[in-house]
Motif scaffolding. Structure first.
Motif, mmCIF file in Angstrom:
data_model
loop_
_atom_site.group_PDB
_atom_site.id
_atom_site.type_symbol
_atom_site.label_atom_id
_atom_site.label_comp_id
_atom_site.label_asym_id
_atom_site.label_seq_id
_atom_site.Cartn_x
_atom_site.Cartn_y
_atom_site.Cartn_z
ATOM 1 N N MET A 1 0.844 -1.187 0.000
ATOM 2 C CA MET A 1 0.000 0.000 0.000
ATOM 3 C C MET A 1 0.884 1.243 0.000
ATOM 4 S SD MET A 1 -3.477 0.719 1.252
ATOM 5 C CE MET A 1 -4.244 2.297 1.207
ATOM 6 N N GLU A 2 0.433 2.235 -0.669
ATOM 7 C CA GLU A 2 1.150 3.507 -0.759
ATOM 8 C C GLU A 2 0.866 4.390 0.454
ATOM 9 O OE1 GLU A 2 3.166 4.994 -3.301
ATOM 10 O OE2 GLU A 2 3.370 2.886 -3.819
ATOM 11 N N THR A 19 -2.095 9.533 4.235
ATOM 12 C CA THR A 19 -3.122 8.528 3.969
ATOM 13 C C THR A 19 -2.457 7.283 3.412
ATOM 14 O OG1 THR A 19 -3.543 9.441 1.774
ATOM 15 C CG2 THR A 19 -4.989 10.182 3.516
ATOM 16 N N GLY A 20 -2.887 6.128 3.919
ATOM 17 C CA GLY A 20 -2.330 4.855 3.473
ATOM 18 C C GLY A 20 -1.694 4.125 4.636
ATOM 19 N N GLU A 21 -0.594 3.437 4.362
ATOM 20 C CA GLU A 21 0.113 2.691 5.394
ATOM 21 C C GLU A 21 1.471 3.326 5.651
ATOM 22 O OE1 GLU A 21 0.228 -1.478 4.477
ATOM 23 O OE2 GLU A 21 -1.951 -1.659 4.636
ATOM 24 N N ARG A 29 8.614 9.137 3.045
ATOM 25 C CA ARG A 29 7.781 10.220 2.497
ATOM 26 C C ARG A 29 7.338 11.172 3.600
ATOM 27 N NH1 ARG A 29 4.987 5.784 -0.468
ATOM 28 N NH2 ARG A 29 6.141 5.637 -2.407
ATOM 29 N N LEU A 30 6.879 10.593 4.704
ATOM 30 C CA LEU A 30 6.464 11.427 5.835
ATOM 31 C C LEU A 30 7.669 12.136 6.431
ATOM 32 C CD1 LEU A 30 4.290 12.439 7.768
ATOM 33 C CD2 LEU A 30 4.656 10.362 9.129
ATOM 34 N N GLN A 31 8.773 11.433 6.543
ATOM 35 C CA GLN A 31 9.991 12.019 7.108
ATOM 36 C C GLN A 31 10.448 13.224 6.288
ATOM 37 O OE1 GLN A 31 13.357 9.341 7.187
ATOM 38 N NE2 GLN A 31 14.159 10.363 9.013
ATOM 39 N N THR A 32 10.373 13.131 4.976
ATOM 40 C CA THR A 32 10.773 14.226 4.096
ATOM 41 C C THR A 32 9.888 15.454 4.315
ATOM 42 O OG1 THR A 32 11.650 12.705 2.446
ATOM 43 C CG2 THR A 32 11.059 14.912 1.684
ATOM 44 N N ALA A 33 8.575 15.229 4.403
ATOM 45 C CA ALA A 33 7.645 16.351 4.612
ATOM 46 C C ALA A 33 7.894 17.016 5.965
ATOM 47 C CB ALA A 33 6.200 15.866 4.522
ATOM 48 N N GLU A 53 -4.084 3.671 7.926
ATOM 49 C CA GLU A 53 -4.701 2.428 8.355
ATOM 50 C C GLU A 53 -3.758 1.534 9.138
ATOM 51 O OE1 GLU A 53 -5.850 0.988 4.538
ATOM 52 O OE2 GLU A 53 -6.947 2.825 4.119
ATOM 53 N N PHE A 54 -2.442 1.760 8.990
ATOM 54 C CA PHE A 54 -1.441 0.919 9.639
ATOM 55 C C PHE A 54 -0.197 1.755 9.898
ATOM 56 C CE2 PHE A 54 2.414 -1.644 9.239
ATOM 57 C CZ PHE A 54 2.201 -2.598 10.216
ATOM 58 N N CYS A 55 0.437 1.530 11.034
ATOM 59 C CA CYS A 55 1.694 2.215 11.363
ATOM 60 C C CYS A 55 2.587 1.233 12.104
ATOM 61 C CB CYS A 55 1.403 3.451 12.227
ATOM 62 S SG CYS A 55 2.876 4.374 12.705
ATOM 63 N N ASP A 56 3.805 1.056 11.621
ATOM 64 C CA ASP A 56 4.741 0.181 12.321
ATOM 65 C C ASP A 56 5.757 1.019 13.105
ATOM 66 O OD1 ASP A 56 6.682 1.066 10.508
ATOM 67 O OD2 ASP A 56 6.954 -0.883 9.544
ATOM 68 N N SER A 57 6.739 0.344 13.676
ATOM 69 C CA SER A 57 7.707 1.044 14.522
ATOM 70 C C SER A 57 8.516 2.079 13.749
ATOM 71 C CB SER A 57 8.638 0.041 15.202
ATOM 72 O OG SER A 57 9.361 -0.703 14.226
ATOM 73 N N THR A 58 8.744 1.873 12.476
ATOM 74 C CA THR A 58 9.473 2.858 11.672
ATOM 75 C C THR A 58 8.684 4.157 11.600
ATOM 76 O OG1 THR A 58 10.399 1.069 10.349
ATOM 77 C CG2 THR A 58 10.585 3.297 9.461
ATOM 78 N N GLY A 59 7.384 4.045 11.374
ATOM 79 C CA GLY A 59 6.531 5.227 11.336
ATOM 80 C C GLY A 59 6.513 5.959 12.666
ATOM 81 N N VAL A 60 6.421 5.193 13.745
ATOM 82 C CA VAL A 60 6.432 5.789 15.080
ATOM 83 C C VAL A 60 7.747 6.521 15.314
ATOM 84 C CG1 VAL A 60 6.408 5.290 17.556
ATOM 85 C CG2 VAL A 60 4.776 4.151 16.040
#
Length: 110
Positions: A1-2, A19-21, A29-33, A53-60
Motif C-alpha cells: 500500500m502507498e 493517507t495509506g500505510e 515520504r512522511l519524514q521528508t515532509a 490504516e497501519f503504522c509500524d515502529s518505523t513510522g512511530v
C-alpha cells in the motif's frame, strides 16, 4: 500500500496529512515532509493520521524524531485523527502519553 503525504498551512500551524500505510517502505515520504517543515522552523505541526490504516515502529520513530527536533527549536508536533490500529500501537508502547493527541485537526486559527 502507498502512503500519500500532503502539507498545507492552516493559519498559525502546518498540517501534514498522511493517507495509506506508514511502514518501513513508506515512512521516508512522511519524514521528508516533516524535515522540510523543521528546516523552515515551523512553530506548530499537526500530523493528520485519520487516513492512516497501519503504522509500524518505523513510522512511530519518524514521528518521535520529528517531535524531538521541533521541541528543540521551541515548536510542537501534534497527532490528530488516530484510527484504532494507530492509537493501539501508541498505547502499547506508552507513547500515547508522550505525544499530544487530538481527535481531529484543530479548526483554523485555534
Amino acid at each position: 500500500m502507498e502512503l500519500n503525504v500532503t502539507t498545507s498551512s492552516q493559519g498559525d500551524y502546518a498540517v501534514v496529512t498522511a493517507t495509506g500505510e506508514l511502514d518501513l517502505y513508506t515512512a521516508p515520504r512522511l519524514q521528508t515532509a516533516l524535515a522540510s517543515l523543521i528546516r523552515d522552523r515551523a512553530d506548530r505541526v499537526v500530523v493528520d493520521l485519520s487516513g492512516v490504516e497501519f503504522c509500524d515502529s518505523t513510522g512511530v520513530n519518524v514521528l518521535l524524531a520529528a517531535m524531538k527536533r521541533l521541541q528543540e527549536q521551541g515548536g510542537t508536533l501534534e497527532l490528530a485523527g488516530l484510527r484504532p490500529p494507530v492509537r493501539r500501537i501508541l498505547q502499547v508502547t506508552g507513547l500515547d502519553s508522550v505525544f499530544t493527541i487530538a481527535e481531529a485537526v484543530p479548526t483554523r486559527g485555534v
